[in-house]
Design a protein around this motif. Sequence first.
Motif, PDB file in Angstrom:
ATOM      1  N   GLU A   1      36.703  39.499  30.337  1.00 59.29           N
ATOM      2  CA  GLU A   1      37.500  40.280  30.772  1.00 59.29           C
ATOM      3  C   GLU A   1      36.412  40.367  31.626  1.00 59.29           C
ATOM      4  OE1 GLU A   1      39.351  42.881  28.035  1.00 59.29           O
ATOM      5  OE2 GLU A   1      38.364  41.671  26.259  1.00 59.29           O
ATOM      6  N   GLY A   2      36.697  40.977  32.172  1.00 58.32           N
ATOM      7  CA  GLY A   2      35.570  42.370  33.078  1.00 58.32           C
ATOM      8  C   GLY A   2      34.601  41.471  33.720  1.00 58.32           C
ATOM      9  N   GLU A   3      33.941  41.889  34.494  1.00 56.55           N
ATOM     10  CA  GLU A   3      33.195  41.721  34.945  1.00 56.55           C
ATOM     11  C   GLU A   3      32.641  39.961  34.728  1.00 56.55           C
ATOM     12  OE1 GLU A   3      32.581  44.312  34.044  1.00 56.55           O
ATOM     13  OE2 GLU A   3      31.930  45.037  35.598  1.00 56.55           O
ATOM     14  N   THR A   4      32.577  39.414  33.581  1.00 54.12           N
ATOM     15  CA  THR A   4      32.381  38.298  32.795  1.00 54.12           C
ATOM     16  C   THR A   4      33.783  37.270  33.586  1.00 54.12           C
ATOM     17  OG1 THR A   4      31.343  38.542  31.403  1.00 54.12           O
ATOM     18  CG2 THR A   4      31.708  36.371  31.677  1.00 54.12           C
ATOM     19  N   ASN A   5      34.512  37.982  33.465  1.00 55.39           N
ATOM     20  CA  ASN A   5      35.654  36.883  34.155  1.00 55.39           C
ATOM     21  C   ASN A   5      35.769  36.378  35.433  1.00 55.39           C
ATOM     22  OD1 ASN A   5      38.526  37.108  35.581  1.00 55.39           O
ATOM     23  ND2 ASN A   5      38.525  36.104  32.855  1.00 55.39           N
ATOM     24  N   ILE A   6      35.001  37.677  36.425  1.00 53.10           N
ATOM     25  CA  ILE A   6      35.327  37.524  38.136  1.00 53.10           C
ATOM     26  C   ILE A   6      33.968  36.178  37.988  1.00 53.10           C
ATOM     27  CG2 ILE A   6      34.655  38.364  40.127  1.00 53.10           C
ATOM     28  CD1 ILE A   6      36.135  41.252  39.216  1.00 53.10           C
TER      29      ILE A   6
ATOM     30  N   GLU B   1      39.434  34.773  45.719  1.00 56.98           N
ATOM     31  CA  GLU B   1      39.174  35.560  44.354  1.00 56.98           C
ATOM     32  C   GLU B   1      39.246  37.069  45.362  1.00 56.98           C
ATOM     33  OE1 GLU B   1      39.051  37.076  42.272  1.00 56.98           O
ATOM     34  OE2 GLU B   1      38.755  35.440  41.298  1.00 56.98           O
ATOM     35  N   PRO B   2      40.639  37.555  45.062  1.00 57.20           N
ATOM     36  CA  PRO B   2      40.969  38.651  45.640  1.00 57.20           C
ATOM     37  C   PRO B   2      40.709  39.733  45.537  1.00 57.20           C
ATOM     38  CG  PRO B   2      43.257  37.693  44.558  1.00 57.20           C
ATOM     39  CD  PRO B   2      42.455  37.209  44.092  1.00 57.20           C
ATOM     40  N   ARG B   3      39.829  40.057  43.464  1.00 54.53           N
ATOM     41  CA  ARG B   3      39.001  41.306  43.348  1.00 54.53           C
ATOM     42  C   ARG B   3      37.660  41.212  43.671  1.00 54.53           C
ATOM     43  NH1 ARG B   3      39.648  38.546  36.850  1.00 54.53           N
ATOM     44  NH2 ARG B   3      38.489  36.834  38.350  1.00 54.53           N
ATOM     45  N   ILE B   4      37.182  40.495  44.694  1.00 53.22           N
ATOM     46  CA  ILE B   4      35.938  40.973  44.789  1.00 53.22           C
ATOM     47  C   ILE B   4      36.330  40.552  46.181  1.00 53.22           C
ATOM     48  CG2 ILE B   4      34.614  39.184  43.387  1.00 53.22           C
ATOM     49  CD1 ILE B   4      33.869  37.547  45.344  1.00 53.22           C
ATOM     50  N   SER B   5      34.830  41.716  47.105  1.00 52.91           N
ATOM     51  CA  SER B   5      34.594  41.972  48.429  1.00 52.91           C
ATOM     52  C   SER B   5      33.621  41.080  48.569  1.00 52.91           C
ATOM     53  CB  SER B   5      34.970  43.375  49.119  1.00 52.91           C
ATOM     54  OG  SER B   5      35.088  43.300  50.875  1.00 52.91           O
ATOM     55  N   LEU B   6      33.765  40.400  49.946  1.00 50.79           N
ATOM     56  CA  LEU B   6      32.559  38.917  49.953  1.00 50.79           C
ATOM     57  C   LEU B   6      31.409  39.863  50.730  1.00 50.79           C
ATOM     58  CD1 LEU B   6      31.329  36.650  48.623  1.00 50.79           C
ATOM     59  CD2 LEU B   6      32.314  35.188  50.480  1.00 50.79           C
ATOM     60  N   LEU B   7      30.708  40.467  50.006  1.00 47.58           N
ATOM     61  CA  LEU B   7      29.169  40.799  51.006  1.00 47.58           C
ATOM     62  C   LEU B   7      28.020  39.426  52.032  1.00 47.58           C
ATOM     63  CD1 LEU B   7      28.345  44.084  48.968  1.00 47.58           C
ATOM     64  CD2 LEU B   7      29.565  43.657  50.476  1.00 47.58           C
ATOM     65  N   SER B   8      27.654  38.676  51.539  1.00 47.20           N
ATOM     66  CA  SER B   8      27.343  37.841  51.543  1.00 47.20           C
ATOM     67  C   SER B   8      26.650  36.331  51.212  1.00 47.20           C
ATOM     68  CB  SER B   8      25.409  38.352  52.164  1.00 47.20           C
ATOM     69  OG  SER B   8      24.993  38.471  50.574  1.00 47.20           O
ATOM     70  N   VAL B   9      26.884  35.483  51.572  1.00 42.55           N
ATOM     71  CA  VAL B   9      25.741  33.851  50.887  1.00 42.55           C
ATOM     72  C   VAL B   9      25.112  33.680  51.052  1.00 42.55           C
ATOM     73  CG1 VAL B   9      27.534  31.752  50.451  1.00 42.55           C
ATOM     74  CG2 VAL B   9      29.377  33.659  50.169  1.00 42.55           C
ATOM     75  N   GLU B  10      24.237  33.449  50.302  1.00 44.51           N
ATOM     76  CA  GLU B  10      23.218  32.529  51.099  1.00 44.51           C
ATOM     77  C   GLU B  10      22.667  31.450  50.391  1.00 44.51           C
ATOM     78  OE1 GLU B  10      20.138  35.272  51.494  1.00 44.51           O
ATOM     79  OE2 GLU B  10      20.965  36.933  52.190  1.00 44.51           O
ATOM     80  N   VAL B  11      22.891  30.445  50.569  1.00 45.49           N
ATOM     81  CA  VAL B  11      22.445  28.667  50.489  1.00 45.49           C
ATOM     82  C   VAL B  11      20.988  28.715  50.714  1.00 45.49           C
ATOM     83  CG1 VAL B  11      23.014  26.827  49.822  1.00 45.49           C
ATOM     84  CG2 VAL B  11      24.921  29.097  50.898  1.00 45.49           C
ATOM     85  N   GLY B  12      19.823  27.764  49.813  1.00 45.73           N
ATOM     86  CA  GLY B  12      18.988  27.514  50.282  1.00 45.73           C
ATOM     87  C   GLY B  12      18.273  26.537  49.057  1.00 45.73           C
TER      88      GLY B  12
ATOM     89  N   ALA C   1      27.037  37.299  47.278  1.00 41.76           N
ATOM     90  CA  ALA C   1      26.932  39.252  46.668  1.00 41.76           C
ATOM     91  C   ALA C   1      27.641  39.753  47.031  1.00 41.76           C
ATOM     92  CB  ALA C   1      25.851  39.901  47.778  1.00 41.76           C
ATOM     93  N   TYR C   2      29.178  40.165  46.028  1.00 40.45           N
ATOM     94  CA  TYR C   2      29.994  40.953  46.414  1.00 40.45           C
ATOM     95  C   TYR C   2      29.888  42.405  45.669  1.00 40.45           C
ATOM     96  CZ  TYR C   2      30.385  39.033  41.762  1.00 40.45           C
ATOM     97  OH  TYR C   2      30.761  38.265  40.510  1.00 40.45           O
ATOM     98  N   ARG C   3      31.290  43.081  45.971  1.00 36.63           N
ATOM     99  CA  ARG C   3      31.412  44.134  45.607  1.00 36.63           C
ATOM    100  C   ARG C   3      33.106  43.611  44.923  1.00 36.63           C
ATOM    101  NH1 ARG C   3      28.678  48.487  46.624  1.00 36.63           N
ATOM    102  NH2 ARG C   3      28.040  48.233  48.148  1.00 36.63           N
TER     103      ARG C   3
ATOM    104  N   GLU D   1      27.965  43.305  42.895  1.00 37.60           N
ATOM    105  CA  GLU D   1      27.344  42.343  41.784  1.00 37.60           C
ATOM    106  C   GLU D   1      27.207  40.837  42.760  1.00 37.60           C
ATOM    107  OE1 GLU D   1      28.164  42.581  38.047  1.00 37.60           O
ATOM    108  OE2 GLU D   1      29.089  43.720  38.449  1.00 37.60           O
ATOM    109  N   GLN D   2      26.208  39.853  42.300  1.00 37.82           N
ATOM    110  CA  GLN D   2      26.492  38.799  42.831  1.00 37.82           C
ATOM    111  C   GLN D   2      26.133  37.973  41.564  1.00 37.82           C
ATOM    112  OE1 GLN D   2      22.067  40.009  43.965  1.00 37.82           O
ATOM    113  NE2 GLN D   2      21.565  40.477  42.417  1.00 37.82           N
ATOM    114  N   THR D   3      25.910  37.263  41.562  1.00 40.83           N
ATOM    115  CA  THR D   3      25.531  35.248  41.169  1.00 40.83           C
ATOM    116  C   THR D   3      25.413  34.685  41.640  1.00 40.83           C
ATOM    117  OG1 THR D   3      26.896  33.690  39.598  1.00 40.83           O
ATOM    118  CG2 THR D   3      28.210  34.748  41.713  1.00 40.83           C
TER     119      THR D   3
END
Length: 129
Positions: free
Chosen positions: A25-30, A83-94, A108-110, A118-120
Motif C-alpha cells: 500500500e502507499g507509495e510502495t503500491n504505486i 496509472e492515474p495516481r501519478i503525474s509524470l514529470l520525466s522519463v529518461e532512458v540510457g 520521475a513523477y508526482r 518520487e522516482q523509480t
Amino acid sequence: MSSIFGKSLSFPPRVGADGRMAWSEGETNIRESIAIILKTEAGERLMLPDFGAGLGRFLFEPNNAATHVRLADVIQNALRRWEPRISLLSVEVGPDPDDDSAAIAAIAYRLVATGAAEQTRVAIPLGSA
C-alpha cells in the motif's frame, strides 16, 4: 494516510511473515504498479488486452540512442494511460553501465494525492550496443 494510494497484493507476489499473502500500500503500491505496467505485454490480461507497455518487443533492439528515445515514448504513453495516481514529470532512458544488453529507465513523477515527488528506475533487457 496510505489508503489514499490504494492497496493490493504485493508485486512480485510473496508470502508474508504471518504465512498469508503479502499486501502493498502507499507509495510502495504505486512503484509496484509502475513495474507491473512496464513488465506486462499487450494481450497478457484477458479482460484488459491493451494493458501494459509491451517493452518485450524491444528485446532484440540495439542498445543505442534511437532505441532509448522509442522506449521513453512507450513508457510515457503507458504510464499516462494506466496509472492515474501519478503525474509524470520525466522519463529518461540510457544504457545500463553494468550491462551492455540492458537499458535503465529513470522515471520521475508526482503523486497526484499529495504532490510529493518520487522516482523509480527500471532495467529493460535489450540487444547489445
